[in-house]
Design a protein around this motif. Sequence first.
Motif, PDB file in Angstrom:
ATOM      1  N   GLU A   1     -11.693 -15.076  33.209  1.00 16.95           N
ATOM      2  CA  GLU A   1     -12.065 -16.152  34.135  1.00 16.95           C
ATOM      3  C   GLU A   1     -13.260 -15.751  34.996  1.00 16.95           C
ATOM      4  N   GLU A   2     -13.353 -14.460  35.322  1.00 16.08           N
ATOM      5  CA  GLU A   2     -14.478 -13.984  36.129  1.00 16.08           C
ATOM      6  C   GLU A   2     -15.781 -13.950  35.331  1.00 16.08           C
ATOM      7  N   ILE A   3     -15.663 -13.769  34.022  1.00 12.03           N
ATOM      8  CA  ILE A   3     -16.856 -13.698  33.169  1.00 12.03           C
ATOM      9  C   ILE A   3     -17.357 -15.095  32.814  1.00 12.03           C
ATOM     10  N   PHE A   4     -16.423 -15.964  32.402  1.00 13.41           N
ATOM     11  CA  PHE A   4     -16.796 -17.324  31.983  1.00 13.41           C
ATOM     12  C   PHE A   4     -16.299 -18.312  33.045  1.00 13.41           C
ATOM     13  N   ILE A   5     -17.177 -18.695  33.932  1.00 17.88           N
ATOM     14  CA  ILE A   5     -16.803 -19.606  35.018  1.00 17.88           C
ATOM     15  C   ILE A   5     -16.512 -21.006  34.477  1.00 17.88           C
ATOM     16  N   ASP A   6     -17.315 -21.433  33.485  1.00 15.13           N
ATOM     17  CA  ASP A   6     -17.128 -22.753  32.884  1.00 15.13           C
ATOM     18  C   ASP A   6     -15.877 -22.739  32.000  1.00 15.13           C
ATOM     19  N   SER A   7     -14.957 -23.674  32.235  1.00  9.79           N
ATOM     20  CA  SER A   7     -13.668 -23.667  31.525  1.00  9.79           C
ATOM     21  C   SER A   7     -13.828 -23.927  30.031  1.00  9.79           C
ATOM     22  N   ASP A   8     -14.751 -24.778  29.648  1.00 10.63           N
ATOM     23  CA  ASP A   8     -14.954 -25.053  28.220  1.00 10.63           C
ATOM     24  C   ASP A   8     -15.475 -23.801  27.497  1.00 10.63           C
ATOM     25  N   GLU A   9     -16.431 -23.139  28.120  1.00 18.32           N
ATOM     26  CA  GLU A   9     -16.975 -21.909  27.533  1.00 18.32           C
ATOM     27  C   GLU A   9     -15.893 -20.836  27.462  1.00 18.32           C
ATOM     28  N   ARG A  10     -15.113 -20.737  28.524  1.00 19.95           N
ATOM     29  CA  ARG A  10     -14.039 -19.747  28.559  1.00 19.95           C
ATOM     30  C   ARG A  10     -13.018 -19.997  27.453  1.00 19.95           C
ATOM     31  N   ASN A  11     -12.572 -21.231  27.306  1.00 17.47           N
ATOM     32  CA  ASN A  11     -11.583 -21.552  26.273  1.00 17.47           C
ATOM     33  C   ASN A  11     -12.130 -21.306  24.872  1.00 17.47           C
ATOM     34  N   LYS A  12     -13.424 -21.582  24.690  1.00 18.16           N
ATOM     35  CA  LYS A  12     -14.042 -21.359  23.382  1.00 18.16           C
ATOM     36  C   LYS A  12     -13.994 -19.883  22.998  1.00 18.16           C
ATOM     37  N   TYR A  13     -14.416 -19.020  23.909  1.00 17.87           N
ATOM     38  CA  TYR A  13     -14.447 -17.588  23.596  1.00 17.87           C
ATOM     39  C   TYR A  13     -13.048 -16.976  23.579  1.00 17.87           C
ATOM     40  N   LYS A  14     -12.160 -17.479  24.424  1.00 17.17           N
ATOM     41  CA  LYS A  14     -10.785 -16.980  24.417  1.00 17.17           C
ATOM     42  C   LYS A  14     -10.125 -17.269  23.074  1.00 17.17           C
ATOM     43  N   THR A  15     -10.328 -18.476  22.557  1.00 18.91           N
ATOM     44  CA  THR A  15      -9.771 -18.852  21.248  1.00 18.91           C
ATOM     45  C   THR A  15     -10.353 -17.983  20.140  1.00 18.91           C
ATOM     46  N   LYS A  16     -11.661 -17.731  20.205  1.00 18.30           N
ATOM     47  CA  LYS A  16     -12.294 -16.884  19.192  1.00 18.30           C
ATOM     48  C   LYS A  16     -11.718 -15.469  19.208  1.00 18.30           C
ATOM     49  N   LEU A  17     -11.539 -14.907  20.389  1.00 11.07           N
ATOM     50  CA  LEU A  17     -10.995 -13.551  20.513  1.00 11.07           C
ATOM     51  C   LEU A  17      -9.542 -13.495  20.044  1.00 11.07           C
ATOM     52  N   GLU A  18      -8.752 -14.492  20.423  1.00 15.19           N
ATOM     53  CA  GLU A  18      -7.342 -14.520  20.011  1.00 15.19           C
ATOM     54  C   GLU A  18      -7.214 -14.639  18.496  1.00 15.19           C
ATOM     55  N   ASN A  19      -7.977 -15.533  17.893  1.00 16.79           N
ATOM     56  CA  ASN A  19      -7.907 -15.710  16.434  1.00 16.79           C
ATOM     57  C   ASN A  19      -8.350 -14.455  15.699  1.00 16.79           C
ATOM     58  N   ALA A  20      -9.398 -13.808  16.212  1.00 17.38           N
ATOM     59  CA  ALA A  20      -9.871 -12.571  15.587  1.00 17.38           C
ATOM     60  C   ALA A  20      -8.791 -11.492  15.650  1.00 17.38           C
ATOM     61  N   ALA A  21      -8.149 -11.353  16.818  1.00 21.12           N
ATOM     62  CA  ALA A  21      -7.114 -10.329  16.986  1.00 21.12           C
ATOM     63  C   ALA A  21      -5.907 -10.591  16.092  1.00 21.12           C
ATOM     64  N   LEU A  22      -5.494 -11.849  15.960  1.00 18.00           N
ATOM     65  CA  LEU A  22      -4.340 -12.184  15.117  1.00 18.00           C
ATOM     66  C   LEU A  22      -4.660 -11.954  13.638  1.00 18.00           C
ATOM     67  N   ASP A  23      -5.857 -12.382  13.200  1.00 16.75           N
ATOM     68  CA  ASP A  23      -6.246 -12.156  11.799  1.00 16.75           C
ATOM     69  C   ASP A  23      -6.319 -10.670  11.490  1.00 16.75           C
ATOM     70  N   LEU A  24      -6.909  -9.887  12.386  1.00 11.68           N
ATOM     71  CA  LEU A  24      -7.071  -8.455  12.147  1.00 11.68           C
ATOM     72  C   LEU A  24      -5.740  -7.710  12.249  1.00 11.68           C
ATOM     73  N   SER A  25      -4.850  -8.166  13.117  1.00 13.62           N
ATOM     74  CA  SER A  25      -3.520  -7.536  13.215  1.00 13.62           C
ATOM     75  C   SER A  25      -2.778  -7.659  11.892  1.00 13.62           C
ATOM     76  N   GLU A  26      -2.822  -8.857  11.306  1.00 12.86           N
ATOM     77  CA  GLU A  26      -2.157  -9.072  10.017  1.00 12.86           C
ATOM     78  C   GLU A  26      -2.818  -8.238   8.920  1.00 12.86           C
ATOM     79  N   SER A  27      -4.139  -8.132   8.952  1.00 19.75           N
ATOM     80  CA  SER A  27      -4.859  -7.345   7.943  1.00 19.75           C
ATOM     81  C   SER A  27      -4.529  -5.866   8.059  1.00 19.75           C
ATOM     82  N   ILE A  28      -4.549  -5.344   9.292  1.00 20.42           N
ATOM     83  CA  ILE A  28      -4.247  -3.927   9.505  1.00 20.42           C
ATOM     84  C   ILE A  28      -2.817  -3.616   9.087  1.00 20.42           C
ATOM     85  N   GLU A  29      -1.905  -4.523   9.409  1.00 21.17           N
ATOM     86  CA  GLU A  29      -0.500  -4.322   9.041  1.00 21.17           C
ATOM     87  C   GLU A  29      -0.335  -4.238   7.526  1.00 21.17           C
ATOM     88  N   LYS A  30      -1.094  -5.053   6.794  1.00 19.28           N
ATOM     89  CA  LYS A  30      -1.022  -5.031   5.325  1.00 19.28           C
ATOM     90  C   LYS A  30      -1.694  -3.794   4.743  1.00 19.28           C
TER      91      LYS A  30
END
Length: 453
Positions: A353-382
């Motif tokens: 929230e301190e980095i991305f003051i604009d809520s739309d920008e924040r949600n966009k990057y938060k979603t990108k980071l979350e999706n990347a982490a979930l995809d990579l977690s499944e890949s690493i586990e496999k």
Amino acid sequence: MPKRYKIEFFEQKEFICYYPVNFTEEKSPKRIAFGSKIVEAKCNKQPNGRNIISLSTGLAEQLNLPRFVSTITLFESNDRIILGPLVGIFTSGFSQFPIKPIGERSSLFSKLLSTHSSVGVVPFLFGEQHIDWDLQLVNGFFYTEDGWTQMEVPFPNVIYDRLPNRRSEKLMKSKRVKERMEKEFFIPWYNPGFFNKLDVYERLFTDKKAILFLPETAPFTSFHKIERMLSKYGHVYIKPMNGSLGLGVHQIIYDRKSNTYYCRYHDTKNHLLKFSSLESLINNIFAKKDLNRMLVQQGINLLRDERRPIDFRVHANKDEHGLWKISAIAAKVAGIGSPTTHIKTGGEVKTIEEIFIDSDERNKYKTKLENAALDLSESIEKQLDGIIGEIGFDFGIDTKGNVWLFEANSKPGRSIFSHPGLKESDILTRKLTLSYSIFLTEKHMKKYGDLFI
């Protein structure tokens, strides 16, 4: 599905158990298990309609079940009620001081163990010297309202690996404990082993989802390889294959206009040195380092906060259902003149929230980071061996909005949680770390049946 219940004790030498009224059993239970200990007992449904489990003090003593436990999870298997899970946290570096049994890390572990009531597990800390193999008991360290206390408990249902470094992990005595617990006693051991950066990269490179997040990375083999990558990317990072905490990371920058090379790194302070050639840079900076243990990674033009590069720490944990969850996201801003964002080199932790003051920008990057982490977690586990229950990712986001994986850590540090805005995430990561043991206990109980207890 196992359920969490309050537990109480009543004075009686006989082995008696009253189980909750909504605990549905296939058969009338005749035995109670706690960790590797199993005891025949008189088991009846609560006579007063309460959803609580009541044990006689005689039964609790026979099971080696600590009396300070206030909530616990109940599992059902054939004619048994299994109490737990009893979670052994394996580590090294114990001291002789009862107030700080694990030295400076005592505070970290006390916070982890303090979540036991809200999760419904019974966690304790132990090392190889605390195991009695003949009696199948562990003289473990528990954290209670009165502080640290040591008591004997049965072998645990699951073991969470918290060895502090690669050196302790390579010790033969540590390897023997893991091998015996897994092979002789069928105890699942989760989060074993520190990740090797190059090994993780090469394995993920075969996954179509994961490859989207991977910067070009290669072992150091020649000046020519670095020259090629510098020409393509403008700057690269040279880092140890098995490094951590940002130690040994060097940023190499090539200035095309002046045909000059710069090296940015940190030892006791931040340095920026200028060289007329790459060969001169390598010979001066890496003269005493084993370059065969280093890798070269593509430099990324990162998003910045007040002209300082930012990367992002994302914690992923498995929950009590065995599913990956994002438990924390934080931004790390590099210190002035530092090649990394680590706090020890002047870095600063900020909330997203301190980095991305604009809520739309924040949600966009938060979603990108979350999706990347979930995809990579499944890949690493496999792709990797062992049972993985938590991963700490270090991501970068470039000026075009693309997410890049810098590192994946099997035993992520917790320095980001010093930020007051990440208190809830701090608690959640600790809870998930322990609640995953519920899933592992149920899974292995079904797989091994009577062998498991």
